[in-house]
Enzyme design. Sequence first.
Site, PDB file in Angstrom:
ATOM      1  N   ASP A  74      22.193  -0.679 -23.072  1.00  0.00           N
ATOM      2  CA  ASP A  74      22.666  -1.407 -24.294  1.00  0.00           C
ATOM      3  C   ASP A  74      21.355  -2.094 -24.484  1.00  0.00           C
ATOM      4  O   ASP A  74      20.595  -2.842 -23.683  1.00  0.00           O
ATOM      5  CB  ASP A  74      23.546  -2.296 -23.814  1.00  0.00           C
ATOM      6  N   THR A 107      22.316  -2.757 -31.374  1.00  0.00           N
ATOM      7  CA  THR A 107      20.901  -3.602 -30.951  1.00  0.00           C
ATOM      8  C   THR A 107      20.001  -2.657 -30.694  1.00  0.00           C
ATOM      9  O   THR A 107      18.680  -3.268 -30.668  1.00  0.00           O
ATOM     10  CB  THR A 107      21.440  -4.094 -29.629  1.00  0.00           C
ATOM     11  N   THR A 108      20.116  -1.385 -30.132  1.00  0.00           N
ATOM     12  CA  THR A 108      18.672  -0.547 -30.106  1.00  0.00           C
ATOM     13  C   THR A 108      18.215   0.023 -31.267  1.00  0.00           C
ATOM     14  O   THR A 108      16.997  -0.096 -31.477  1.00  0.00           O
ATOM     15  CB  THR A 108      19.227   0.884 -29.056  1.00  0.00           C
ATOM     16  N   ASP A 405      31.214  -4.058 -27.139  1.00  0.00           N
ATOM     17  CA  ASP A 405      30.648  -3.554 -28.226  1.00  0.00           C
ATOM     18  C   ASP A 405      31.775  -2.921 -29.112  1.00  0.00           C
ATOM     19  O   ASP A 405      31.776  -2.995 -30.309  1.00  0.00           O
ATOM     20  CB  ASP A 405      29.656  -2.468 -27.823  1.00  0.00           C
TER      21      ASP A 405
END
Length: 544
Positions: A74, A107-108, A405
Amino acid sequence: MASMPGTLAFDEYGRPFIIIKDQDKQTRLTGLDAIKSHILAGRSIANTLKTSLGPKGLDKMMVSADGDVTITNDGATILKLMDVEHEIAKLMVQLSQSQDDEIGDGTTGVVVLAGALLEQAEQLLDKGIHPIRIADGFELAAQCAVKHLDSVAESFPVDMNNLEPLIQTAMTTLGSKIVNKCHRQMAEIAVQAVLAVADMEKKDVNFELIKVEGKVGGRMEDSMLVRGVIVDKDFSHPQMPKVLKDVKLAILTCPFEPPKPKTKHKLDVTSVEDYRALRKYEADKFSEMVQQVKDAGATLAICQWGFDDEANHLLLQRNLPAVRWVGGPEIELIAIATGGRIVPRFEELTPEKLGHAGVVKELTFGTTKDRMLVIEECKNSRAVTIFIRGGNKMIIEEAKRSIHDALCVIRNLVQDDRIVYGGGAAEISCALATSQEADKISSLEQYAFRAFSEALESIPLALAENSGLSPIHTLTAVKARQIAEKNPALGIDCMLKGTIDMKEQHVIETLHSKKQQILLATQLVKMILKIDDIRSPTDAGMGL
């Protein structure tokens, strides 16, 4: 003169000059050197995360100073746990965090995109283009990409009777996580949890009503959704019944003990009679408290504070099961779920303030004698608990992050039901659109448009590379088919299913998440390009 940065002095002709303090200990980067230093820092962070992108992305092991180990892919978690010194690198960490706070997913991708934009900006700077022109070009290109996303987005109605599309979306999110071996089960749990607490009229989801609880041991497949509350406590006495039906709960924040003065006090016991009177007073008080709870009609006492063995024995004698040391958040959740009121004093306890639950039972796990209480069939079924099992603590923590998520993605769909297709399909489609737009621009910004288009392609390239495919060949083949078929749903076949149509593979992402990624990454890159001077104390001799 107090506002001056140094000392005022005069030369032999009386001309003033300022002696600025500690100049020998200052390091300074200006102009292009400063911008390139920032770009290098941002790119190094993005390159760290690039291998974690997508369903075949690799995990990172983060070891803290205390020796705590976290294994995750994550993006927000990795960056949060990284020990980052450089100021621009810290901005990348905050970028990932803001995507996590706002959307909960992607987020990545947002950091990889920002890194690719910085890489393209560096090439444009080498061509002699002014950083402000690059920043403005990127801003216009981002607006063009977002407009294009709006045009290719599809509506995705949330139907309570047909949960399959929502489950497929949750499965896309969970595909890159550690929980993908019980992929569908986790997706179903996430969807049911969100829909249990969702307010469809206001299009809102209250996450405070969803509690995620984990217990080490068992298999991940044993994870379940409890329509009620799980508390990591057991009944206060081992001889109390393990299962209660049709329960009326007294939720107390007052301790089971005789009242004491609030001020400092001292009690002298000088004779046996005094001691007996004190013991009798305590016993009478305990008895009175238990009777008050019984008179209100309660069949279970949930107490925020503890009570001693004497009170515990009395509760057993009077057939009043009790749970002690229940924390504040759990007390609130139990009150919401059971429709009860939190009572601060025994005198205020009335039948109307009691909560109601169909079943309260004690669960026992394995041979460890670990116990937990489950409060089910509550009056208000909108409070739910996701109960996760796993082989060790790290797996449970990663499963919690994954479920978070998935919950965020389902919430985003409830709030805004438009979607685009994943697997790099949306990025390739936007890259083609911005590239075409560049041909219509006569000013210098067309270079920035083309650079933005190439930066968007970094996402599908990283997905292909992480899946073991040939990145350039795969991307060019998909681009050619997107242009030929005018189908924005064609992306990278990461799972090697034999089709590059993400609609068939059910790889779905929310429009809100994708737009947010592009806008946040562009904002950060614009900000970095506008910094052209760094003044910082060197490490030597500063002694901060």
